[in-house]
Design an enzyme around this catalytic site. Structure first.
Site, PDB file in Angstrom:
ATOM      1  N   GLY A 178      42.497  41.676  34.669  1.00 46.98           N
ATOM      2  CA  GLY A 178      43.521  42.535  34.093  1.00 46.98           C
ATOM      3  C   GLY A 178      43.960  42.003  32.737  1.00 46.98           C
ATOM      4  O   GLY A 178      44.213  40.803  32.586  1.00 46.98           O
ATOM      5  N   THR A 226      47.082  35.271  32.423  1.00 47.68           N
ATOM      6  CA  THR A 226      47.456  36.085  33.570  1.00 47.68           C
ATOM      7  C   THR A 226      48.932  36.421  33.514  1.00 47.68           C
ATOM      8  O   THR A 226      49.767  35.538  33.306  1.00 47.68           O
ATOM      9  CB  THR A 226      47.152  35.405  34.921  1.00 47.68           C
ATOM     10  OG1 THR A 226      47.679  36.198  35.982  1.00 47.68           O
ATOM     11  CG2 THR A 226      47.718  34.001  35.019  1.00 47.68           C
ATOM     12  N   VAL A 227      49.247  37.698  33.664  1.00 45.26           N
ATOM     13  CA  VAL A 227      50.649  38.107  33.670  1.00 45.26           C
ATOM     14  C   VAL A 227      51.370  37.562  34.899  1.00 45.26           C
ATOM     15  O   VAL A 227      52.593  37.429  34.900  1.00 45.26           O
ATOM     16  CB  VAL A 227      50.801  39.640  33.617  1.00 45.26           C
ATOM     17  CG1 VAL A 227      50.237  40.188  32.314  1.00 45.26           C
ATOM     18  CG2 VAL A 227      50.171  40.317  34.818  1.00 45.26           C
ATOM     19  N   ASP A 228      50.623  37.221  35.932  1.00 43.83           N
ATOM     20  CA  ASP A 228      51.238  36.738  37.174  1.00 43.83           C
ATOM     21  C   ASP A 228      51.800  35.331  37.056  1.00 43.83           C
ATOM     22  O   ASP A 228      52.536  34.889  37.937  1.00 43.83           O
ATOM     23  CB  ASP A 228      50.218  36.775  38.320  1.00 43.83           C
ATOM     24  CG  ASP A 228      49.850  38.185  38.740  1.00 43.83           C
ATOM     25  OD1 ASP A 228      50.714  39.073  38.617  1.00 43.83           O
ATOM     26  OD2 ASP A 228      48.708  38.403  39.172  1.00 43.83           O
ATOM     27  N   MET A 258      54.365  43.828  39.067  1.00 46.46           N
ATOM     28  CA  MET A 258      53.148  43.161  39.525  1.00 46.46           C
ATOM     29  C   MET A 258      53.462  41.805  40.143  1.00 46.46           C
ATOM     30  O   MET A 258      54.525  41.233  39.919  1.00 46.46           O
ATOM     31  CB  MET A 258      52.160  43.003  38.374  1.00 46.46           C
ATOM     32  CG  MET A 258      51.536  44.316  37.933  1.00 46.46           C
ATOM     33  SD  MET A 258      50.411  44.090  36.523  1.00 46.46           S
ATOM     34  CE  MET A 258      49.669  45.734  36.440  1.00 46.46           C
ATOM     35  N   ARG A 272      50.902  39.827  43.205  1.00 39.87           N
ATOM     36  CA  ARG A 272      50.317  39.978  44.540  1.00 39.87           C
ATOM     37  C   ARG A 272      50.801  38.909  45.513  1.00 39.87           C
ATOM     38  O   ARG A 272      51.218  39.196  46.628  1.00 39.87           O
ATOM     39  CB  ARG A 272      48.794  39.924  44.418  1.00 39.87           C
ATOM     40  CG  ARG A 272      48.032  40.031  45.733  1.00 39.87           C
ATOM     41  CD  ARG A 272      46.542  39.940  45.481  1.00 39.87           C
ATOM     42  NE  ARG A 272      46.126  41.006  44.579  1.00 39.87           N
ATOM     43  CZ  ARG A 272      45.814  42.242  44.978  1.00 39.87           C
ATOM     44  NH1 ARG A 272      45.871  42.548  46.259  1.00 39.87           N
ATOM     45  NH2 ARG A 272      45.454  43.152  44.109  1.00 39.87           N
ATOM     46  N   GLU A 274      54.998  43.638  44.003  1.00 43.84           N
ATOM     47  CA  GLU A 274      54.065  44.473  44.758  1.00 43.84           C
ATOM     48  C   GLU A 274      53.532  43.782  46.018  1.00 43.84           C
ATOM     49  O   GLU A 274      53.107  44.439  46.959  1.00 43.84           O
ATOM     50  CB  GLU A 274      52.877  44.869  43.876  1.00 43.84           C
ATOM     51  CG  GLU A 274      52.027  43.682  43.431  1.00 43.84           C
ATOM     52  CD  GLU A 274      50.885  44.070  42.513  1.00 43.84           C
ATOM     53  OE1 GLU A 274      50.600  45.278  42.396  1.00 43.84           O
ATOM     54  OE2 GLU A 274      50.279  43.164  41.910  1.00 43.84           O
ATOM     55  N   GLN A 316      53.923  47.414  31.934  1.00 44.17           N
ATOM     56  CA  GLN A 316      54.492  46.085  31.736  1.00 44.17           C
ATOM     57  C   GLN A 316      53.519  45.150  31.027  1.00 44.17           C
ATOM     58  O   GLN A 316      53.914  44.317  30.212  1.00 44.17           O
ATOM     59  CB  GLN A 316      54.916  45.492  33.084  1.00 44.17           C
ATOM     60  CG  GLN A 316      53.776  45.254  34.059  1.00 44.17           C
ATOM     61  CD  GLN A 316      54.243  45.145  35.497  1.00 44.17           C
ATOM     62  OE1 GLN A 316      55.172  44.402  35.800  1.00 44.17           O
ATOM     63  NE2 GLN A 316      53.607  45.891  36.377  1.00 44.17           N
ATOM     64  N   ARG A 317      52.238  45.271  31.295  1.00 43.86           N
ATOM     65  CA  ARG A 317      51.281  44.339  30.696  1.00 43.86           C
ATOM     66  C   ARG A 317      50.722  44.837  29.362  1.00 43.86           C
ATOM     67  O   ARG A 317      50.051  44.086  28.660  1.00 43.86           O
ATOM     68  CB  ARG A 317      50.145  44.041  31.666  1.00 43.86           C
ATOM     69  CG  ARG A 317      49.132  45.151  31.855  1.00 43.86           C
ATOM     70  CD  ARG A 317      48.131  44.785  32.928  1.00 43.86           C
ATOM     71  NE  ARG A 317      46.933  45.621  32.858  1.00 43.86           N
ATOM     72  CZ  ARG A 317      46.022  45.708  33.811  1.00 43.86           C
ATOM     73  NH1 ARG A 317      46.187  45.008  34.926  1.00 43.86           N
ATOM     74  NH2 ARG A 317      44.958  46.473  33.659  1.00 43.86           N
TER      75      ARG A 317
END
Length: 420
Positions: free
Chosen positions: A14, A143-145, A191, A193, A248, A300-301
């Protein structure tokens, strides 16, 4: 004297609003060292560009267009979700990869992605030696996470955190102004996970939004339906409305996602079907409260117009550092951000072995989550605040951002067509 080896750069997974800043860091830095690195080829659609021998010669792209990548969101060269298996499982893929690298005199591999991508880069660094064509492999974090280990933060996260904090702030003002006669609950799905870093960022709105969001749901905290509904009800009674930010990946105590669709992506991850509407239905059926929900999703990303300056700076610096590590003789490493202080915010770059990074997730630590499990602590706030600091507005024309869109024309192939 032998010609310097060329480099291969690929974007993976992503994309983010700042991944192209890392690309600019790689390409501009490589151009400063022509005696070490020849051309930089970018893979069209990530690692698939290597497997399909679809290479973009970035030396044909002007310096101005490369510089414009710093303020352009998404993946300028195309990305993909594709995970290379082990050599024993699919030797043909690696043989193809090495054959393409050999055909184009590629000796450097810069892979810009998350945990799965760092695993791929690590495998290539190891297996290329066994296959007789050693490749210098450097991972570039993205990574946005924000779930890669060792690095203080991941490029892409700071800008998403800023977007979520601003969106929560603005939506909270909207809901508060209408709560007397309309919506009582607003839910923003973000986002994340397995980690709740992005959801945590919503809490940065609280000092400006009269305490909203009132509830944050983290994947790190098992969902308790009865407790959650009671908190929603109590908040509406006390405040007149309730704002919720939910990751999410929030799951039941047995590990089942609240909104798992039953499908899997290319990496084998469960595809999630929307936790916000799930919660909205629950609140309506159990509490009979009028509510609205929104899913930030790609917005958002992709929101480069509201990117964090610190995020852009770090994304570029890590791309630059990747090249510098490679030409200094380092291999199978990833540059990382190391924080020196919160306030003033200071940081520097070090590196870590890819073998330590691959497929390891950095979760929100317990000391960052409030005791009741629905908010963040002061320590978390001190960590997050510098990451959203600074504005890095792109240039505008006729009211819209000016983003560069490159022509992804590939060079002629040297090998026979192979379907991967």
């Amino acid at each position: 004297m032998n010609a310097p080896k060329n480099a291969f750069y690929a974007q993976s997974g992503g994309v983010t609003s700042v991944i192209n800043a890392s690309a600019a860091g790689v390409i501009e830095t490589a151009r400063l060292h022509p005696e070490k690195i020849g051309k930089v080829f970018a893979g069209k659609n990530g690692i698939l560009g290597a497997l399909n021998e679809e290479l973009i010669d970035t030396s044909l792209i002007s310096a101005a267009d490369i510089a414009a990548l710093r303020h352009t969101p998404a993946g300028a060269f195309g990305s993909c979700r594709y995970k290379l298996k082990g050599l024993k499982e699919n030797q043909a893929e690696y043989e193809r990869l090495i054959a393409v690298f050999e055909a184009h005199n590629i000796g450097y591999f810069f892979y810009n992605g998350g945990g799965d991508s760092q695993d791929t880069a690590n495998k290539v660094s190891q297996l290329s030696l066994e296959m007789g064509h050693p490749i210098t492999c450097i991972g570039i974090p993205k990574t946005v996470d924000n779930d890669l280990p060792f690095t203080d933060s991941c490029p892409g996260f700071g800008s998403v955190a800023k977007y979520v904090a601003v969106s929560t702030f603005e939506a909270s003002l909207d809901v508060a102004s209408m709560a007397a006669s309309s919506t009582k609950v607003f839910i923003l799905e973000v986002m994340g996970r397995h980690t709740g870093w992005i959801a945590a960022a919503g809490a940065l709105a609280q000092p400006h939004a009269q305490g909203a969001p009132h509830i944050i749901l983290f994947p790190e905290v098992a969902f308790n339906q009865a407790e959650f509904l009671q908190k929603v009800q109590n908040t509406v009674k006390q405040k007149g409305y309730c704002v919720i930010v939910v990751s999410e990946g929030v799951a039941h105590p047995d590990g089942r996602f609240l909104a798992e669709s039953g499908l899997r992506d290319a990496f084998g991850h469960a595809q999630l079907g929307g936790v916000a509407p799930y919660l909205a239905g629950l609140i309506k059926s159990e509490l009979n409260l009028k509510n609205h929900w929104a899913v930030a999703d790609y917005l958002q990303r992709a929101a480069r117009h509201i990117a964090s300056q610190n995020d852009v700076d770090q994304a570029y610096a890590l791309g630059k550092s990747a090249v510098e590590l490679a030409i200094s003789g380092k291999n199978a490493v990833m540059p990382i951000v190391v924080r020196d202080s919160h306030s003033p915010y200071r940081w520097h770059i070090e590196d870590v072995a890819l073998s330590k990074v691959a497929n390891v997730e950095k979760k929100v630590p317990k000391e960052f989550i409030s005791e009741d499990g629905y908010g963040i602590t002061q320590a978390c706030r001190e960590y997050l605040e510098p990451l959203i600091a600074g504005e890095a507005y792109p240039p505008y024309k006729n009211g819209l951002p000016e983003y560069i869109q490159l022509s992804l024309q590939t060079i002629p192939k040297k090998l026979k067509e192979t379907v991967i």
